[in-house]
Design a protein around this motif. Structure first.
Motif, PDB file in Angstrom:
ATOM      1  N   ALA A   1      54.285  46.561  60.204  1.00 57.69           N
ATOM      2  CA  ALA A   1      55.621  46.525  59.603  1.00 57.69           C
ATOM      3  C   ALA A   1      55.742  47.560  58.499  1.00 57.69           C
ATOM      4  CB  ALA A   1      55.913  45.123  59.062  1.00 57.69           C
ATOM      5  N   GLU A   2      54.682  47.737  57.708  1.00 58.04           N
ATOM      6  CA  GLU A   2      54.724  48.722  56.628  1.00 58.04           C
ATOM      7  C   GLU A   2      54.786  50.135  57.192  1.00 58.04           C
ATOM      8  OE1 GLU A   2      52.008  50.064  52.806  1.00 58.04           O
ATOM      9  OE2 GLU A   2      52.202  47.933  53.311  1.00 58.04           O
TER      10      GLU A   2
ATOM     11  N   GLU B   1      56.134  50.958  59.992  1.00 59.01           N
ATOM     12  CA  GLU B   1      57.487  51.129  60.519  1.00 59.01           C
ATOM     13  C   GLU B   1      58.484  51.381  59.398  1.00 59.01           C
ATOM     14  OE1 GLU B   1      60.745  48.789  63.317  1.00 59.01           O
ATOM     15  OE2 GLU B   1      58.706  48.004  63.114  1.00 59.01           O
ATOM     16  N   LEU B   2      58.243  50.746  58.232  1.00 58.44           N
ATOM     17  CA  LEU B   2      59.128  50.978  57.088  1.00 58.44           C
ATOM     18  C   LEU B   2      59.174  52.454  56.711  1.00 58.44           C
ATOM     19  CD1 LEU B   2      58.497  48.065  54.556  1.00 58.44           C
ATOM     20  CD2 LEU B   2      60.667  48.654  55.622  1.00 58.44           C
TER      21      LEU B   2
ATOM     22  N   ARG C   1      62.119  54.315  57.923  1.00 54.87           N
ATOM     23  CA  ARG C   1      63.459  53.756  57.745  1.00 54.87           C
ATOM     24  C   ARG C   1      64.104  54.113  56.406  1.00 54.87           C
ATOM     25  NH1 ARG C   1      64.721  50.568  61.747  1.00 54.87           N
ATOM     26  NH2 ARG C   1      66.514  49.732  60.605  1.00 54.87           N
TER      27      ARG C   1
ATOM     28  N   ARG D   1      70.704  48.745  49.052  1.00 57.27           N
ATOM     29  CA  ARG D   1      69.619  49.396  48.323  1.00 57.27           C
ATOM     30  C   ARG D   1      70.021  49.671  46.878  1.00 57.27           C
ATOM     31  NH1 ARG D   1      67.002  54.543  51.199  1.00 57.27           N
ATOM     32  NH2 ARG D   1      67.041  53.010  52.906  1.00 57.27           N
TER      33      ARG D   1
ATOM     34  N   ALA E   1      68.223  40.358  56.945  1.00 55.25           N
ATOM     35  CA  ALA E   1      67.259  41.403  57.304  1.00 55.25           C
ATOM     36  C   ALA E   1      67.554  42.696  56.555  1.00 55.25           C
ATOM     37  CB  ALA E   1      67.301  41.638  58.814  1.00 55.25           C
TER      38      ALA E   1
ATOM     39  N   ARG F   1      66.361  42.296  52.927  1.00 58.27           N
ATOM     40  CA  ARG F   1      64.900  42.221  52.912  1.00 58.27           C
ATOM     41  C   ARG F   1      64.287  43.611  53.114  1.00 58.27           C
ATOM     42  NH1 ARG F   1      60.720  41.962  56.488  1.00 58.27           N
ATOM     43  NH2 ARG F   1      58.950  40.633  55.940  1.00 58.27           N
ATOM     44  N   ASN F   2      64.795  44.351  54.090  1.00 57.26           N
ATOM     45  CA  ASN F   2      64.231  45.665  54.389  1.00 57.26           C
ATOM     46  C   ASN F   2      64.458  46.650  53.239  1.00 57.26           C
ATOM     47  OD1 ASN F   2      63.252  44.904  56.897  1.00 57.26           O
ATOM     48  ND2 ASN F   2      65.119  45.491  57.975  1.00 57.26           N
ATOM     49  N   GLN F   3      65.643  46.582  52.623  1.00 59.32           N
ATOM     50  CA  GLN F   3      65.909  47.513  51.525  1.00 59.32           C
ATOM     51  C   GLN F   3      65.025  47.198  50.322  1.00 59.32           C
ATOM     52  OE1 GLN F   3      67.648  50.171  52.317  1.00 59.32           O
ATOM     53  NE2 GLN F   3      67.832  49.090  54.288  1.00 59.32           N
TER      54      GLN F   3
ATOM     55  N   LEU G   1      61.614  48.613  51.108  1.00 58.37           N
ATOM     56  CA  LEU G   1      61.595  50.068  50.978  1.00 58.37           C
ATOM     57  C   LEU G   1      61.498  50.482  49.516  1.00 58.37           C
ATOM     58  CD1 LEU G   1      64.262  51.048  53.657  1.00 58.37           C
ATOM     59  CD2 LEU G   1      61.848  51.714  53.679  1.00 58.37           C
TER      60      LEU G   1
END
Length: 732
Positions: free
Chosen positions: A603-604, A606-607, A610, A622, A662, A665-667, A670
């Motif tokens: 997952a890291e 893949e980040l 992004r 963000r 999601a 969480r993703n922002q 990052l």
């Protein structure tokens, strides 16, 4: 000669008459209170007998419809799923995720989570959520296990999800006390079924506590382990009586059990009887468990403390790992709770994680709130807690669901005239979430290495004693204990007898009902300043003090005996727990999960791809997180604005709740991975359309400024974001 008027009556005669009057008034009142108290106990006894004849006794204060009968499942259990029928005037929003309240099967009957209007169910309905309740019948299905119950609860959630296809999120599950650890086990096995999980007074770390304050955790040691649990189950012909659990709870506070509660009824019987009967209806209806269920609980949780160390496995070999849970976990606990103190409610977090970064890496969101004084039952029974903590949590559950991974404390404060944008606040309390660290959990107190060694010694001694009992005593006990004798023993249990003995079944109680009616027709309460009443209250205080002194001395002796006995190097060596060099063994910690670590690493990686993916929604999310991050807190006002902005979007372009979660969480991840790079990439996310960029910028300002002026660092970051969006820094 005529009698002298009162004003000319000798002082000694006036004193005698007045003395006779206040004594007479007091004894009339005392007699009447005695009759009314006996009548209240008579009603309690009759209610108890009536409930023993009922197939499904409960204390739910809301109408309901049966959805699933657990006895019809492939692995049948005595649990039921019902849908709560909303009262007239209550509007249910089908887009809101349903609430599921699961009651504890810890000796008492079901319904406490919805006994009052101001309850967990009540506040969920008031917030517009569809509501369900998971309760149980008084007798277990023969052969049912704890794993069977977890399987049934997973099935209940599947059914609820099918019934609410338009809900904007998965079901919110509330686990009270014992139901909390059971729900956590289910969520660890089937994490995909759960939305946010609220644990109210739920123990998960059973050895945890502080010296001099949490005596219940020593019971396993003082009894020599769980062999007595096995004996009780065998004497019960395969059934464990929940009345024994009730008796354990009551023994924690003998002053209340043996004096304060009955005296409070007697002293205030005119206004207290109704409340007393309501509570005793629930408290006085013990349920039964299969002996194997209770033995599993005692061996694996109470004494073994195996849940947080990952030592529990399902029948097909899967490890029950609480790190598997993907939903936000909200813990409601109290310093005034002597059954589930904060250390037992929160200690699982430090059992699972050594560093704060591990929580984030694992993707778990944990929120806790600490009440200062409320007792164990008050956490899920008190109307004050329901209208404050539970109401705020219910109204802000969607906000919690958006939180990025990490540890937070929910802080609830009253709204005053100086609160900015108070129109954005639900009710009269402001709900705020503040970032916390594992150090904050450790600061609550807990065991040192020597204490953990003592409890581990208890667990080993328990295994030995249980094995000896099963080998040498069980064959004789099971032959001697039949179904009839077991049933008779249950009926003669003191926690049942004290109810039945005051019922109409007792011939001595026959005149009480008529006497009580006569008393109510001619009630003469004593004056509040009556000196004999003051003496009565003084005597009551002295009795309470004596019981409290006894409790303190008893608990101190219990703790001293426990510490001395199980801290003995000889005993620890005999059960194989002494390290070769004489030191204590390291704290038990859950094993590494290589598959999870591999997934986290993937997952890291893949980040990394992004930083410039996601468009305007990613840029807005963000920016909001970046500006807010130094404050370490967020409150409901910004979330209300975010909700409003989301609802302004056309339905066909609006992100779903899962997508928004999601996104945030993703922002957050990052920014955590490389904050400078993430912020610098924001211009690459912005559309060419100037109007859209300005809309995004306005959304950022509205969300961030909803909670009032930003601190200096926040203002600096917001000005920088304005430049990235092509806006003037002065607009920030």
């Amino acid at each position: 000669m005529s009698a002298a008027p009162d004003s000319q009556m000798p002082a000694n005669q006036m004193s005698a008459n007045w003395g006779f009057t206040f004594a007479q008034d007091y004894w009339i009142d005392a007699w009447q209170r005695t009759i009314l108290t006996l009548d209240t106990l008579r009603q309690r006894g009759n209610t108890y007998l009536e409930r023993t004849r009922s197939d499904a006794p409960h204390v739910l204060g809301f109408p309901f419809e049966l959805v699933v009968d657990g006895r019809t499942l492939p692995r049948p259990v005595n649990y039921m799923l019902v849908r709560i029928v909303a009262p007239d005037g209550t509007t249910i929003d089908p887009s809101k995720p349903p609430f599921v309240v699961v009651d504890p099967r810890a000796g008492h009957g079901p319904g406490i989570g919805g006994m009052k209007h101001d309850s967990e169910i009540g506040v969920a309905l008031a917030s517009g959520h569809p509501c369900y309740f998971v309760g149980f019948l008084p007798e277990p299905v023969p052969g049912q296990t704890i794993e069977d119950v977890c399987t049934a609860e997973a099935h209940f959630l599947e059914v609820i999800a099918r019934l609410h296809p338009d809900a904007d999120g998965k079901p919110v599950t509330v686990g009270n006390c014992q139901a909390g650890w059971q729900i956590m086990m289910t969520a660890a096995i089937r994490p995909e079924l759960f939305g946010p999980i609220l644990l109210a007074g739920s123990p998960l770390s059973y050895w945890a506590g502080v010296r001099g304050a949490n005596p219940m955790r020593y019971i396993g040691g003082t009894l020599g382990g769980t062999w007595l649990t096995a004996l009780s189950g065998d004497l019960g012909h395969g059934i464990f009586d929940g009345a024994n659990l009730v008796a354990n709870f009551e023994s924690l506070n003998p002053a209340n059990t043996y004096w304060q509660k009955p005296y409070n009824l007697y002293a205030n019987v005119d206004g207290e009887a109704h409340r007393f009967l309501d509570f005793e209806t629930w408290w006085g209806s013990p349920v039964l468990l299969n002996a194997n269920e209770m033995q599993w609980i005692a061996d694996n949780l109470f004494v073994g403390n195996k849940l947080t160390s990952g030592e529990i496995h399902t029948s097909d070999g899967r490890r029950v790992d609480l790190r598997n849970i993907r939903s936000p976990i909200i813990v409601l606990c109290s310093h005034g709770d002597n059954i589930t103190p904060p250390q037992q409610a929160l200690g699982w977090i430090t059992d699972l994680y050594k560093e704060d970064t591990e929580i984030v890496t694992n993707g778990q969101t944990i929120v806790y709130t600490l009440h200062q004084s409320i007792g164990h039952l008050g956490i899920f029974v008190s109307g004050k807690v329901a209208t404050r903590e539970h109401a705020e949590l219910a109204s802000c559950m969607e906000m919690i669901d958006l939180l990025p991974p990490g540890l937070y404390e929910a802080v609830i404060s009253e709204v005053d005239g100086e609160t900015a944008n108070s129109e954005l606040i639900h009710g009269k309390y402001l709900f705020r979430l503040e970032a916390r660290s594992l150090g904050d959990i450790r600061a609550l107190g807990g065991n040192d290495a020597e204490d953990d060694q003592r409890f581990a010694t208890v667990a080993r001694v328990s295994e030995i004693n249980h094995g000896l009992y099963a080998t040498f005593a069980r064959p004789t006990v099971t032959v001697a204990a039949g179904a009839q004798s077991a049933d008779m023993a249950r009926q003669m249990h003191p926690n049942r007898m004290r109810f039945a003995m005051f019922s109409d079944r007792n011939p001595a109680m026959a005149p009480i009902e008529a006497l009580a009616e006569s008393v109510r027709a001619d009630r003469k309460p004593v004056a509040a300043d009556n000196p004999l009443l003051a003496l009565e209250q003084m005597a009551s205080s002295m009795i309470t003090t004596w019981w409290e002194s006894y409790r303190v001395a008893r608990d101190a002796m219990t703790e001293a005996a426990f510490v001395t006995t199980y801290g003995s190097p000889w005993l620890q060596a005999m059960v194989g727990l002494a390290a070769p060099n004489g030191s204590t063994r390291p704290h038990r910690r859950i094993e590494r999960d290589l598959a999870r670590e591999a997934m986290a690493a993937h997952a890291e990686a893949e980040l990394e791809t992004r930083f410039e993916v996601g468009g305007l929604p990613a840029a807005v999310a963000r920016a909001v997180i970046h500006v807010r991050q130094p404050q370490g807190s967020v409150d409901e006002r910004g979330f209300r604005v975010l909700q409003a902005l989301r609802k302004l979007q056309p339905a066909n372009r609006r992100l779903g709740a899962g997508e928004v979660k999601a996104l945030f969480r993703n922002q957050y991840l990052l920014l955590r991975l490389d904050e400078g790079r993430a912020v610098a990439a924001i211009p690459h996310l912005l559309p060419d359309d100037e109007a859209l960029r300005r809309t995004g910028w306005q959304a950022i300002r509205d969300v961030l400024l909803a909670s009032g002026p930003l601190p200096e660092e926040g203002q600096r970051r917001l000005r920088h974001i304005a430049e990235l969006f092509g806006e003037s820094p002065s607009d920030a």
